[in-house]
Design an enzyme around this catalytic site. Structure first.
Site, mmCIF file in Angstrom:
data_model
loop_
_atom_site.group_PDB
_atom_site.id
_atom_site.type_symbol
_atom_site.label_atom_id
_atom_site.label_comp_id
_atom_site.label_asym_id
_atom_site.label_seq_id
_atom_site.Cartn_x
_atom_site.Cartn_y
_atom_site.Cartn_z
ATOM 1 N N TYR A 26 0.816 -1.213 0.000
ATOM 2 C CA TYR A 26 0.000 0.000 0.000
ATOM 3 C C TYR A 26 0.847 1.258 0.000
ATOM 4 C CZ TYR A 26 -3.873 -3.058 0.340
ATOM 5 O OH TYR A 26 -4.790 -4.031 0.031
ATOM 6 N N CYS A 27 0.216 2.341 -0.394
ATOM 7 C CA CYS A 27 0.824 3.658 -0.548
ATOM 8 C C CYS A 27 1.736 3.986 0.646
ATOM 9 C CB CYS A 27 -0.276 4.707 -0.671
ATOM 10 S SG CYS A 27 0.314 6.401 -0.671
ATOM 11 N N PRO A 28 2.970 4.413 0.446
ATOM 12 C CA PRO A 28 3.589 4.768 -0.845
ATOM 13 C C PRO A 28 4.447 3.653 -1.439
ATOM 14 C CG PRO A 28 5.002 5.545 0.903
ATOM 15 C CD PRO A 28 3.862 4.794 1.570
ATOM 16 N N ASP A 42 -3.319 -1.640 -4.728
ATOM 17 C CA ASP A 42 -3.535 -0.444 -3.913
ATOM 18 C C ASP A 42 -4.403 0.509 -4.740
ATOM 19 O OD1 ASP A 42 -3.429 1.887 -2.484
ATOM 20 O OD2 ASP A 42 -1.289 2.244 -2.775
#
Lengths: 74, 130
Positions: A11-13, A38
């Site tokens: 997931y981000c980033p 994501d």
């Protein structure tokens, strides 16, 4: 050369950071195909690629995942 | 390439609004929409990035129930802003944190992340945070 990078579950980033690492290792002209689930990945990768000077040649949705093909230009 | 990009994008002014306030402070929710809509009327490109508690009014059905003073409902203002061409982004990690999957959000929001916020900030001539 074509490199596939499966980043599902990150997931981000992280998808952007892992893509950056892989693109840095690749040669100019290589195609890096990033697969991520994501929900931020598509927009983030497109913007990262543009800012980094690479070209997004294809974006394909596959269920919950997206596949973003980036051509290394610099 | 960077020069050309800057040259192209300087033709039009851009303002980015960042909304971090949520439904617990309804009086803080209207301003970004009103300002962004006005920006569009002034030929200024306008985007709103919702993050942290700021995403809470984006859950389907929520903005309809928010109304303060003489303003129309928040949903009406949101719809008007989108119709005027204001772009809305929601932070993916905030959605994850507050258990709001993409399918729960109003349909015109783009889910995005850290790279998008940084990119929008650098592309904007000004950024306002609420």
């Amino acid at each position: 050369m074509q490199i596939e990078l499966d980043l599902r579950g990150l997931y981000c980033p992280m998808p952007v950071l892992r893509t950056r690492e892989e693109v840095a290792k690749a040669n100019i002209g290589d195609l890096i195909i990033v697969i991520a689930d994501d929900p931020a990945a598509e927009e983030d990768l497109k913007r990262w690629a543009k800012r980094a000077g690479h070209e997004v040649v294809n974006v394909k949705r596959e269920g919950d995942a997206v596949s973003v093909s980036i051509k290394k230009l610099v | 390439m960077e020069e050309r990009r800057e040259k192209n994008e300087k033709k039009v002014s851009r303002i980015l609004y960042i909304q971090t306030s949520g439904v617990d402070t309804p009086e803080r929710l209207y301003a970004p929409f009103i300002l962004a809509m006005t920006a569009k009327a002034m030929d200024i490109e306008a985007s709103i990035f919702f993050m942290i508690k700021g995403i809470t009014p984006l859950r389907q059905g929520v903005a309809e129930g928010i109304k303060i003073g003489n303003f129309p409902s928040l949903k009406e203002v949101m719809d008007q802003a989108v119709k005027a061409g204001v772009k809305l982004y929601a932070c993916a990690q905030s959605c994850e944190l507050l258990n709001m999957p993409k399918t729960d959000l109003v349909e015109y929001v783009t889910v995005a992340g850290a790279a998008t916020v940084n990119d929008l900030v650098l592309d904007a001539d000004a950024t306002l945070c609420f």
